[in-house]
Scaffold this active site. Structure first.
Site, mmCIF file in Angstrom:
data_model
loop_
_atom_site.group_PDB
_atom_site.id
_atom_site.type_symbol
_atom_site.label_atom_id
_atom_site.label_comp_id
_atom_site.label_asym_id
_atom_site.label_seq_id
_atom_site.Cartn_x
_atom_site.Cartn_y
_atom_site.Cartn_z
ATOM 1 N N CYS A 43 84.646 77.172 62.902
ATOM 2 C CA CYS A 43 86.007 76.632 62.946
ATOM 3 C C CYS A 43 86.049 75.304 63.690
ATOM 4 C CB CYS A 43 86.939 77.642 63.605
ATOM 5 S SG CYS A 43 88.605 77.015 63.803
ATOM 6 N N CYS A 48 87.816 74.529 60.321
ATOM 7 C CA CYS A 48 89.264 74.299 60.456
ATOM 8 C C CYS A 48 89.609 73.009 61.193
ATOM 9 C CB CYS A 48 89.915 75.441 61.222
ATOM 10 S SG CYS A 48 89.150 77.034 61.044
ATOM 11 N N LYS A 51 88.362 69.666 59.566
ATOM 12 C CA LYS A 51 89.075 69.600 58.276
ATOM 13 C C LYS A 51 90.518 69.150 58.476
ATOM 14 C CE LYS A 51 91.582 72.588 57.222
ATOM 15 N NZ LYS A 51 91.293 73.929 56.707
ATOM 16 N N TYR A 178 90.058 78.003 49.007
ATOM 17 C CA TYR A 178 90.534 77.249 50.170
ATOM 18 C C TYR A 178 89.799 75.905 50.323
ATOM 19 C CZ TYR A 178 92.714 81.370 52.436
ATOM 20 O OH TYR A 178 93.497 82.437 52.767
ATOM 21 N N GLU A 182 91.294 72.163 49.535
ATOM 22 C CA GLU A 182 91.616 71.338 50.707
ATOM 23 C C GLU A 182 90.845 70.015 50.661
ATOM 24 O OE1 GLU A 182 90.960 73.930 54.067
ATOM 25 O OE2 GLU A 182 92.966 74.809 53.901
ATOM 26 N N HIS A 437 120.076 72.542 59.864
ATOM 27 C CA HIS A 437 120.284 71.519 58.852
ATOM 28 C C HIS A 437 120.137 70.115 59.437
ATOM 29 C CE1 HIS A 437 121.847 69.964 55.097
ATOM 30 N NE2 HIS A 437 122.668 69.187 55.783
ATOM 31 N N GLU A 442 115.431 75.612 56.341
ATOM 32 C CA GLU A 442 116.712 76.303 56.178
ATOM 33 C C GLU A 442 116.782 77.063 54.850
ATOM 34 O OE1 GLU A 442 120.276 73.806 55.785
ATOM 35 O OE2 GLU A 442 119.001 72.123 55.231
HETATM 36 P P1 NDP Z 1 87.235 81.196 48.458
HETATM 37 O O1 NDP Z 1 86.914 82.632 48.424
HETATM 38 O O2 NDP Z 1 88.562 80.763 48.939
HETATM 39 O O3 NDP Z 1 87.071 80.599 46.996
HETATM 40 C C1 NDP Z 1 85.862 80.727 46.312
HETATM 41 C C2 NDP Z 1 85.952 79.959 44.999
HETATM 42 O O4 NDP Z 1 84.658 79.880 44.439
HETATM 43 C C3 NDP Z 1 86.844 80.621 43.989
HETATM 44 O O5 NDP Z 1 87.503 79.621 43.264
HETATM 45 C C4 NDP Z 1 85.850 81.382 43.097
HETATM 46 O O6 NDP Z 1 86.227 81.409 41.750
HETATM 47 C C5 NDP Z 1 84.625 80.502 43.170
HETATM 48 N N1 NDP Z 1 83.362 81.256 43.126
HETATM 49 C C6 NDP Z 1 83.029 82.327 43.867
HETATM 50 N N2 NDP Z 1 81.770 82.708 43.606
HETATM 51 C C7 NDP Z 1 81.300 81.867 42.667
HETATM 52 C C8 NDP Z 1 80.066 81.752 41.979
HETATM 53 N N3 NDP Z 1 79.059 82.566 42.224
HETATM 54 N N4 NDP Z 1 79.936 80.757 41.072
HETATM 55 C C9 NDP Z 1 80.950 79.911 40.831
HETATM 56 N N5 NDP Z 1 82.131 79.966 41.447
HETATM 57 C C10 NDP Z 1 82.317 80.936 42.356
HETATM 58 O O7 NDP Z 1 86.034 80.528 49.284
HETATM 59 P P2 NDP Z 1 85.905 79.174 50.089
HETATM 60 O O8 NDP Z 1 84.462 78.853 50.071
HETATM 61 O O9 NDP Z 1 86.876 78.153 49.626
HETATM 62 O O10 NDP Z 1 86.314 79.591 51.560
HETATM 63 C C11 NDP Z 1 85.617 80.648 52.234
HETATM 64 C C12 NDP Z 1 86.518 81.331 53.215
HETATM 65 O O11 NDP Z 1 86.761 80.477 54.301
HETATM 66 C C13 NDP Z 1 87.896 81.671 52.665
HETATM 67 O O12 NDP Z 1 87.891 82.909 52.031
HETATM 68 C C14 NDP Z 1 88.755 81.650 53.888
HETATM 69 O O13 NDP Z 1 88.781 82.949 54.437
HETATM 70 C C15 NDP Z 1 88.054 80.698 54.824
HETATM 71 N N6 NDP Z 1 88.786 79.422 54.895
HETATM 72 C C16 NDP Z 1 90.082 79.423 55.322
HETATM 73 C C17 NDP Z 1 90.802 78.258 55.387
HETATM 74 C C18 NDP Z 1 92.233 78.289 55.832
HETATM 75 O O14 NDP Z 1 92.630 79.293 56.422
HETATM 76 N N7 NDP Z 1 93.034 77.252 55.565
HETATM 77 C C19 NDP Z 1 90.207 76.968 55.039
HETATM 78 C C20 NDP Z 1 88.858 77.073 54.573
HETATM 79 C C21 NDP Z 1 88.180 78.270 54.519
HETATM 80 P P3 NDP Z 1 87.223 82.514 41.122
HETATM 81 O O15 NDP Z 1 88.424 82.600 41.994
HETATM 82 O O16 NDP Z 1 87.497 81.979 39.797
HETATM 83 O O17 NDP Z 1 86.473 83.793 41.122
#
Ligand code: NDP
Length: 448
Positions: A43, A48, A51, A178, A182, A437, A442
């Site tokens: 993080c 986080c 980012k 995510y 982002e 407001h 709101e």
């Molecule tokens: P996410 O789980 O959010 O998203 C993963 C993405 O990758 C999805 O679009 C998924 O596709 C795709 N995917 C998964 N596996 C494969 C694969 N083998 N081949 C191709 N595409 C794949 O993961 P992130 O890496 O973005 O983030 C990881 C974690 O970090 C999050 O789950 C979150 O908990 C945390 N995080 C939180 C943030 C916040 O709170 N703002 C910011 C950044 C990270 P599909 O959906 O189509 O299956």
């Protein structure tokens, strides 16, 4: 107790590990922590915090465009990636020092090397030294997943993206979760041509469809290209140093950087848990009970390595609850309902509680209230984007089961709304609250 070198040895100085160390020490435990990379964890060091600074930096793009409308005359503006990158890195250094000083001020000894589990009460440092502890806490976090891609060595993950030598003119981002979205927002605002490629046609799985269905065209309107059902198959480096990306769907894209953001998996490879008889779960996670205890009574685990909810505040709560339970004689568990979350896209989305779909599964009937509005700040803006808020309500009890928001500042607003949802307040109580407001917030109390 004195038979052991320490009362607690923590492996991993991230959010969960540092909190657990500090609280255990405050309960009188003799604590040590080992960290193979940098104190602060994902993080703080490469997640986080840096980012969010990039997100702030990217907001200036639209503010500068809108400034003349509000009477500002601007000179020529330009953007310097190296300056931003180095500023972000220096803030990460500052935070690492702050985390380190927290450990020091709580008399937590720290080892800057990798540690693995050598037995139920023993860890082995990379130097070969063995240390014993009455309790071991695994808090090593998670690591980006790199899917099978021919040429994966040319791709970067969120670990490397903060250190790019220059702003990529063209970036291909794999994934639509995510991290992918982002960074798509950040690079789009900073001036890169961004293409998001994903294996399915879904973005931000898990968020309410009404929000994601509205977010997608907004992101496209800002110039982010999406190629759905086009997972990357191959990446090759061309003679001029650029990258050629081929997708399974037959697309060919040129890029200067390829960011893969396809989820994160527990970082348990080679951690030696088998030496304590702990079997990993199917995704490599460390299975634990509600008190964060593994199948080995002297070993606990918190945070992303347990793959429950991969969010920093959750890891912090788990670490705190563990320390209170084991060293403070105050058994505590972590509640996993009503965890607010946000995606810092531009605009961001934020949510707490059940989506409409989840609520229908649990409660059968639900009442839904929606507000589709044009935020005042977008009235004279170069972006004519609309905001959208949604309340999901139990028709029998009138309790608000979920709040879902798309629009500027929605994460800032949602935190307060999450208190109301956590407290089990009713829609009537939302309605009885006088609006503030003029604000976007709101809308939360004006939906009829
Ligand atoms: P996410 O789980 O959010 O998203 C993963 C993405 O990758 C999805 O679009 C998924 O596709 C795709 N995917 C998964 N596996 C494969 C694969 N083998 N081949 C191709 N595409 C794949 O993961 P992130 O890496 O973005 O983030 C990881 C974690 O970090 C999050 O789950 C979150 O908990 C945390 N995080 C939180 C943030 C916040 O709170 N703002 C910011 C950044 C990270 P599909 O959906 O189509 O299956």
């Amino acid at each position: 107790m004195t038979d052991f070198d320490y009362d607690l040895f923590v492996i991993g100085a991230g959010s969960g590990g540092v909190r657990a160390s500090r609280i255990a020490a405050s309960h009188g435990a003799r604590v040590a922590v080992a960290e193979e990379f940098r104190v602060g964890g994902t993080c703080v060091i490469r997640g986080c915090v840096p980012k969010k600074l990039l997100v702030y930096a990217s907001h200036f793009a639209h503010s500068l465009l809108d400034a003349p409308t509000y009477g500002w005359t601007l000179g020529e503006t330009s953007f310097d990636w190296n300056k931003l990158r180095d500023f972000v890195a220096s803030d990460v250094d500052r935070l690492e020092r702050a985390y380190t000083s927290t450990l020091d001020s709580n008399k937590v000894e720290h080892f800057h090397e990798r540690a693995v589990v050598a037995g139920p009460n023993t860890v082995r440092l990379a130097s070969g030294r063995e240390i014993t502890a009455r309790v071991i806490l695994i808090a090593v976090g998670a690591w980006p997943v790199m899917p099978e891609i021919d040429g994966a060595e040319h791709c970067i993950t969120s670990n490397e993206v903060f250190h790019l030598p220059e702003l990529p003119k063209r970036i291909v981002i794999q994934g639509a979760g995510y991290i992918a979205l982002e960074f798509a927002g950040v690079f789009n605002a900073l001036g890169s041509a961004v293409t998001v490629v994903n294996r399915s046609d879904k973005i931000l799985r898990g968020y309410d469809h009404d929000l994601t269905d509205r977010l997608l065209p907004i992101l496209q309107g800002r110039g982010i290209e999406f190629a759905f059902n086009h997972p990357i198959e191959q990446v090759t480096r061309q003679a001029d140093g650029s990258l050629l990306v081929r997708t399974a769907g037959g697309k060919v894209l040129e890029a200067d950087a390829v960011l893969v953001a396809t989820g994160r998996k527990p970082k348990t490879d080679g951690l030696g848990l088998e030496n304590a008889g702990i079997a990993l779960g199917a995704g490599g996670e460390v299975p634990v009970d509600e008190y964060n205890r593994t199948s080995c009574p002297s070993i606990y685990a918190v945070g992303d390595v347990t793959d429950r909810v991969q969010l920093t505040p959750v890891a912090i709560r788990e670490g705190h609850a563990f320390a209170d339970t084991v060293f403070g004689n105050m058994p505590r568990t972590t509640a996993y309902d009503h965890i607010p979350s946000a995606v810092f896209t531009q605009p961001p989305i934020a949510a707490v509680g059940l989506t409409e779909e989840q609520a229908r599964l649990v409660h059968g009937q639900v009442k839904v209230f929606k507000s589709d509005f044009r935020p005042m700040q977008n009235m004279f803006s170069s972006v004519a984007e609309r905001g959208y808020y949604k309340l999901v309500v139990d028709p029998v009890t009138d309790v608000v089961l979920g709040v879902h928001m798309l629009g500027p500042d929605s994460p800032e607003i949602l935190q307060a709304a999450a208190i109301a949802v956590k407290a089990g307040l009713t829609k009537a109580q939302f309605d009885a609250t006088v609006a503030l407001h003029p604000s976007m917030a709101e809308e939360l109390v004006l939906m009829r």
